[in-house]
Design an enzyme around this catalytic site. Sequence first.
Site, PDB file in Angstrom:
ATOM      1  N   LYS A 192      30.208  45.077  43.053  1.00 50.09           N
ATOM      2  CA  LYS A 192      30.792  43.835  43.567  1.00 50.09           C
ATOM      3  C   LYS A 192      30.340  42.628  42.746  1.00 50.09           C
ATOM      4  CE  LYS A 192      33.378  45.366  46.906  1.00 50.09           C
ATOM      5  NZ  LYS A 192      34.809  45.495  46.639  1.00 50.09           N
TER       6      LYS A 192
ATOM      7  N   TYR B  53      27.187  49.747  45.275  1.00 53.72           N
ATOM      8  CA  TYR B  53      28.246  48.871  45.783  1.00 53.72           C
ATOM      9  C   TYR B  53      27.953  47.424  45.397  1.00 53.72           C
ATOM     10  CZ  TYR B  53      31.347  46.918  49.465  1.00 53.72           C
ATOM     11  OH  TYR B  53      32.316  46.252  50.165  1.00 53.72           O
TER      12      TYR B  53
HETATM   13  N1  LIG Z   1      35.732  45.427  55.713  1.00 51.88           N
HETATM   14  C1  LIG Z   1      34.802  44.552  55.337  1.00 51.88           C
HETATM   15  O1  LIG Z   1      34.160  43.900  56.172  1.00 51.88           O
HETATM   16  C2  LIG Z   1      34.523  44.327  53.886  1.00 51.88           C
HETATM   17  C3  LIG Z   1      33.390  43.574  53.543  1.00 51.88           C
HETATM   18  C4  LIG Z   1      33.153  43.288  52.203  1.00 51.88           C
HETATM   19  C5  LIG Z   1      34.016  43.773  51.239  1.00 51.88           C
HETATM   20  N2  LIG Z   1      35.092  44.544  51.589  1.00 51.88           N
HETATM   21  C6  LIG Z   1      35.962  45.030  50.522  1.00 51.88           C
HETATM   22  O2  LIG Z   1      37.323  44.836  50.869  1.00 51.88           O
HETATM   23  C7  LIG Z   1      38.125  45.884  50.292  1.00 51.88           C
HETATM   24  C8  LIG Z   1      38.954  46.564  51.376  1.00 51.88           C
HETATM   25  O3  LIG Z   1      38.063  47.182  52.295  1.00 51.88           O
HETATM   26  P1  LIG Z   1      38.513  47.783  53.715  1.00 51.88           P
HETATM   27  O4  LIG Z   1      37.433  47.449  54.665  1.00 51.88           O
HETATM   28  O5  LIG Z   1      39.903  47.397  53.997  1.00 51.88           O
HETATM   29  O6  LIG Z   1      38.430  49.357  53.386  1.00 51.88           O
HETATM   30  P2  LIG Z   1      39.290  50.606  53.934  1.00 51.88           P
HETATM   31  O7  LIG Z   1      38.414  51.794  53.791  1.00 51.88           O
HETATM   32  O8  LIG Z   1      39.877  50.305  55.273  1.00 51.88           O
HETATM   33  O9  LIG Z   1      40.501  50.705  52.878  1.00 51.88           O
HETATM   34  C9  LIG Z   1      40.237  51.011  51.539  1.00 51.88           C
HETATM   35  C10 LIG Z   1      41.434  51.739  50.967  1.00 51.88           C
HETATM   36  O10 LIG Z   1      41.161  51.992  49.567  1.00 51.88           O
HETATM   37  C11 LIG Z   1      41.707  53.250  49.244  1.00 51.88           C
HETATM   38  N3  LIG Z   1      41.043  53.790  48.060  1.00 51.88           N
HETATM   39  C12 LIG Z   1      39.765  54.213  47.969  1.00 51.88           C
HETATM   40  N4  LIG Z   1      39.516  54.663  46.724  1.00 51.88           N
HETATM   41  C13 LIG Z   1      40.666  54.525  46.024  1.00 51.88           C
HETATM   42  C14 LIG Z   1      41.029  54.807  44.690  1.00 51.88           C
HETATM   43  N5  LIG Z   1      40.168  55.361  43.823  1.00 51.88           N
HETATM   44  N6  LIG Z   1      42.289  54.523  44.286  1.00 51.88           N
HETATM   45  C15 LIG Z   1      43.182  53.961  45.155  1.00 51.88           C
HETATM   46  N7  LIG Z   1      42.902  53.702  46.445  1.00 51.88           N
HETATM   47  C16 LIG Z   1      41.644  53.974  46.873  1.00 51.88           C
HETATM   48  C17 LIG Z   1      41.453  54.098  50.480  1.00 51.88           C
HETATM   49  O11 LIG Z   1      42.329  55.241  50.526  1.00 51.88           O
HETATM   50  C18 LIG Z   1      41.705  53.098  51.611  1.00 51.88           C
HETATM   51  O12 LIG Z   1      43.040  53.169  52.065  1.00 51.88           O
HETATM   52  C19 LIG Z   1      37.132  46.820  49.590  1.00 51.88           C
HETATM   53  O13 LIG Z   1      37.001  46.438  48.234  1.00 51.88           O
HETATM   54  C20 LIG Z   1      35.828  46.538  50.297  1.00 51.88           C
HETATM   55  O14 LIG Z   1      34.708  46.845  49.496  1.00 51.88           O
HETATM   56  C21 LIG Z   1      35.364  44.847  52.895  1.00 51.88           C
END
Ligand SMILES: NC(=O)c1ccc[n+]([C@@H]2O[C@H](COP(=O)([O-])OP(=O)(O)OC[C@H]3O[C@@H](n4cnc5c(N)ncnc54)[C@H](O)[C@@H]3O)[C@@H](O)[C@H]2O)c1
Length: 306
Positions: free
Chosen positions: A169, A165
């Site tokens: 990133k 990851y």
């Molecule tokens: N939540 C946090 O605190 C946090 C922290 C750092 C980074 N991020 C990043 O923010 C972004 C959103 O994260 P989140 O927390 O909302 O995650 P989440 O799991 O709530 O949502 C992610 C969505 O991506 C979809 N997805 C996964 N693989 C896929 C693919 N191959 N094709 C299309 N859709 C796909 C899933 O179905 C899901 O609906 C991600 O890139 C995550 O790495 C989140």
Amino acid sequence: MAGYLSDKTIVVTGAGNGIGRGIALACAAQGANIVVADYGVRIDGSEPSSEVAEAVVTEVESVGAEAIAITGDVSLMEVGQQIVDTAVDTWGRVDGVACAAGIVRERMLFNMSEEEFDHVVSVHLKGHFTLFRAASAVMRKQEGGGSLLGFTSGAFVASTAQANYSAAKGGVVSLTRSAAFALRRYGVTANCIAPAATTRISENVPFEIEAGDPEDIAPLAVYLLSDASRDITAQIYTCTGSRIAVWNQPAELRHMWAQNDGVFTVDEIAERLPSTIGDEEMPMFGDLERRMQEMENRNTGAGESG
Ligand SMILES: NC(=O)c1ccc[n+]([C@@H]2O[C@H](COP(=O)([O-])OP(=O)(O)OC[C@H]3O[C@@H](n4cnc5c(N)ncnc54)[C@H](O)[C@@H]3O)[C@@H](O)[C@H]2O)c1
């Protein structure tokens, strides 16, 4: 509909859940047509379902905006192209792309399988390339350019049990800066958000993080996708909802020149490097033991024996 994104067409990947869903709804409320792109998978990328994206299309339509669901895997080139083609065929343009699709496959580096590494890098990093590639080809030719918005993480600096990851990133950061650099002359901006929000992804983090609700990330995303931020590009912003911070631009700090005929020997480096350019402290080492301990306590199978 009046707003920051009036009559614009915005693609949001990962729009079925969490941060992406919040962005899709906020962009719709600001006047945009939305491509809701989501594979509908579990947090580890398994068990795809089309219902997740379709449910968000219904939510977007309920605020009076137009939306279309694309339910494929964004790591595939043909899906990235299909998403952009759908936007252009339906609304004539693609003004912004926000890449919030993501999965996690946690494991210590020495236990991580090739499949766990490839899967995470492919959804996050390739999943940005497929969209940035297809969208930039349209944006560079259309009036007004466009906005590319990547999603990185504070974990791009380093991670104990998510080297896959973290590497993905870090790649997203470099890809975004490269897009900003190459597309500046065409009026296309590229920026990244490193969000922190309470979602199923952050629920699994074994230590305390500063995080708000997933919807709290949307105002910064809307701003970066709008004409109000046309002068901002190649930037990485942390966003927790209540706090936004800008990251520094990587640059060399100190250097030294070889003395003997312009070429370093190992002896000269060993003698001079520590006292001339030295090294740089990694701030995350200060928190390492606590994080390792919390991970061991959680005993998820991602630890040393997992
Ligand atoms: N939540 C946090 O605190 C946090 C922290 C750092 C980074 N991020 C990043 O923010 C972004 C959103 O994260 P989140 O927390 O909302 O995650 P989440 O799991 O709530 O949502 C992610 C969505 O991506 C979809 N997805 C996964 N693989 C896929 C693919 N191959 N094709 C299309 N859709 C796909 C899933 O179905 C899901 O609906 C991600 O890139 C995550 O790495 C989140």
